[in-house]
Design an enzyme around this catalytic site. Structure first.
Site, PDB file in Angstrom:
ATOM      1  N   GLY A  45      47.447  31.151  28.231  1.00 18.05           N
ATOM      2  CA  GLY A  45      48.698  31.888  28.345  1.00 18.05           C
ATOM      3  C   GLY A  45      48.737  32.578  29.698  1.00 18.05           C
ATOM      4  CE  LYS A  46      52.793  31.513  34.731  1.00 20.40           C
ATOM      5  NZ  LYS A  46      51.846  30.586  35.388  1.00 20.40           N
ATOM      6  N   GLY A  47      49.999  35.330  30.832  1.00 21.61           N
ATOM      7  CA  GLY A  47      49.638  36.743  30.869  1.00 21.61           C
ATOM      8  C   GLY A  47      48.147  36.952  30.659  1.00 21.61           C
ATOM      9  CB  ALA A  48      45.860  35.854  27.980  1.00 27.97           C
ATOM     10  CG  ASN A  49      45.501  31.767  31.652  1.00 29.06           C
ATOM     11  OD1 ASN A  49      44.679  31.843  30.739  1.00 29.06           O
ATOM     12  ND2 ASN A  49      46.232  30.689  31.871  1.00 29.06           N
ATOM     13  N   GLY A 226      49.256  25.025  46.679  1.00 30.10           N
ATOM     14  CA  GLY A 226      48.199  24.191  46.128  1.00 30.10           C
ATOM     15  C   GLY A 226      46.970  24.215  47.017  1.00 30.10           C
ATOM     16  CG  ASP A 274      41.655  21.442  33.991  1.00 29.32           C
ATOM     17  OD1 ASP A 274      42.859  21.410  34.311  1.00 29.32           O
ATOM     18  OD2 ASP A 274      41.251  21.703  32.846  1.00 29.32           O
ATOM     19  CG  ASP A 280      48.379  31.677  35.016  1.00 30.66           C
ATOM     20  OD1 ASP A 280      49.500  31.965  35.478  1.00 30.66           O
ATOM     21  OD2 ASP A 280      48.220  30.924  34.039  1.00 30.66           O
ATOM     22  N   GLY A 315      39.343  23.826  32.279  1.00 27.38           N
ATOM     23  CA  GLY A 315      39.958  24.900  31.529  1.00 27.38           C
ATOM     24  C   GLY A 315      40.598  25.952  32.416  1.00 27.38           C
TER      25      GLY A 315
END
Length: 334
Positions: A45-49, A226, A274, A280, A315
């Protein structure tokens, strides 16, 4: 602005998802089935990341989010605790399903993602209002758009009232960004696709898109490129957009340019495994350095290294580095 004592360097208000990841030799076409690897479940999740990335780098970090009272919710809370983030402000909703992200990773490390919001959709303006003191006690609040837009607007309003700096990563990107969000962003953090879309331009490149976004109201802009690094466009001199920013304790007084020139931050060459969550990692690292008083360019140099380190492992959160694990790069962090 007078100095204040902050409890947190970074408060992230946003999403928390369980990432369900499968790797494939090639992505399937429409109506096609392909075999992949075993399914891997991890915290995302973007916030948790962003919270996990900041905490791993040593920032005093808190997450304001919603999860369900299910196994995925526990997975997310455990991931935050392992990274070192404060989870006292994560709401656990009885009977709700935690948000999930279905991720397919190709042989080149690039990914495609589908998100089911779950409890993220219930993070509300009332949750933000209850956390007003937490926002006020944070140097930076980091926001994304995987939670309801009214909740993001509420967080921006409280941040402005309390003098907390806003880092906004407008992803998933809407057709048009609300003016109240755009004018609060310091910086607006976008990738090339997002920058072009939100700029309204049909041509040009990262610098032109960044200038168009600043003209539309963003206080400052960072365009991630990137593997090629990032482009930084700070607030225009004389506009007041830089007012009130504290300098890093060891910062060179001349480190932040007084001109209106865009700064190109070179990328760090690594072998990508990955790319899930790399943006994030960048945003969490950027917020960390800004909270410590670095210039925007210095913070972006640091964030580029963090993002580069993150793509060398599989991950999202499991790939995020501690500061001592960062690859070498060019330029100072101040």
């Amino acid at each position: 602005m007078s100095e204040r004592e902050n409890v947190y360097d970074v408060l992230v208000v946003g999403s928390a998802n369980a990432d369900l990841t499968v790797r494939v030799d090639r992505r399937p076409g429409a109506g096609e089935t392909v075999l992949g690897t075993d399914l891997v479940e991890s915290a995302g999740g973007k916030g948790a990341n962003q919270a996990a990335a900041a905490a791993r780098l040593g920032a005093r970090t808190a997450l304001l989010a919603r999860v369900g009272d299910d196994a995925f919710g526990e997975l997310l809370l455990d991931g935050q605790r392992a990274a070192g983030a404060d989870v006292r402000h994560v709401r656990v909703e009885k009977g709700a399903r935690t948000g999930t992200a279905m991720i397919v990773v190709g042989p080149d490390g690039d990914n495609t993602i589908v998100v089911s919001p779950g409890a993220n959709a219930r993070l509300s303006p009332a949750d933000v209002a209850e956390a007003r003191e937490v926002v006020a006690a944070s140097a930076v609040v980091s926001l994304q758009l995987e939670v309801p837009p009214e909740t993001v607007r509420a967080a921006v309003a409280v941040a402005r009232e309390t003098g907390t700096r806003v880092v906004l990563n407008p992803s998933p990107t809407p057709p048009e960004l609300a003016p109240a969000l755009l004018t609060a962003a310091d910086p607006l953090v976008v990738n090339e696709h997002e920058a072009r879309q939100l700029s309204g331009l049909t041509g040009g490149g990262p610098e032109e898109w960044a200038r168009a976004l600043r003209e539309r109201g963003a206080r400052s802009v960072v365009v991630t490129l990137g593997g090629d690094g990032a482009l930084v466009l700070d607030g225009a001199p004389g506009t007041g957009a830089r007012a009130g920013r504290a300098a890093a304790p060891d910062a060179d007084p001349g480190a932040e340019p007084a001109t209106d020139e865009a700064v190109r931050v070179p990328g760090v060459r690594v072998k990508a495994v990955d790319t899930t969550g790399a943006g994030d990692a960048f945003t969490g690292a950027l917020a960390t350095r800004l909270a410590r008083g670095a210039s925007l360019a210095g913070a972006a140099r640091y964030a580029v290294r963090v993002g580069a380190a993150s793509v060398t492992r599989a991950g999202a959160q499991p790939s995020y580095p501690a500061e001592e694990e960062l690859p070498d790069g060019e330029g100072p962090f101040v």
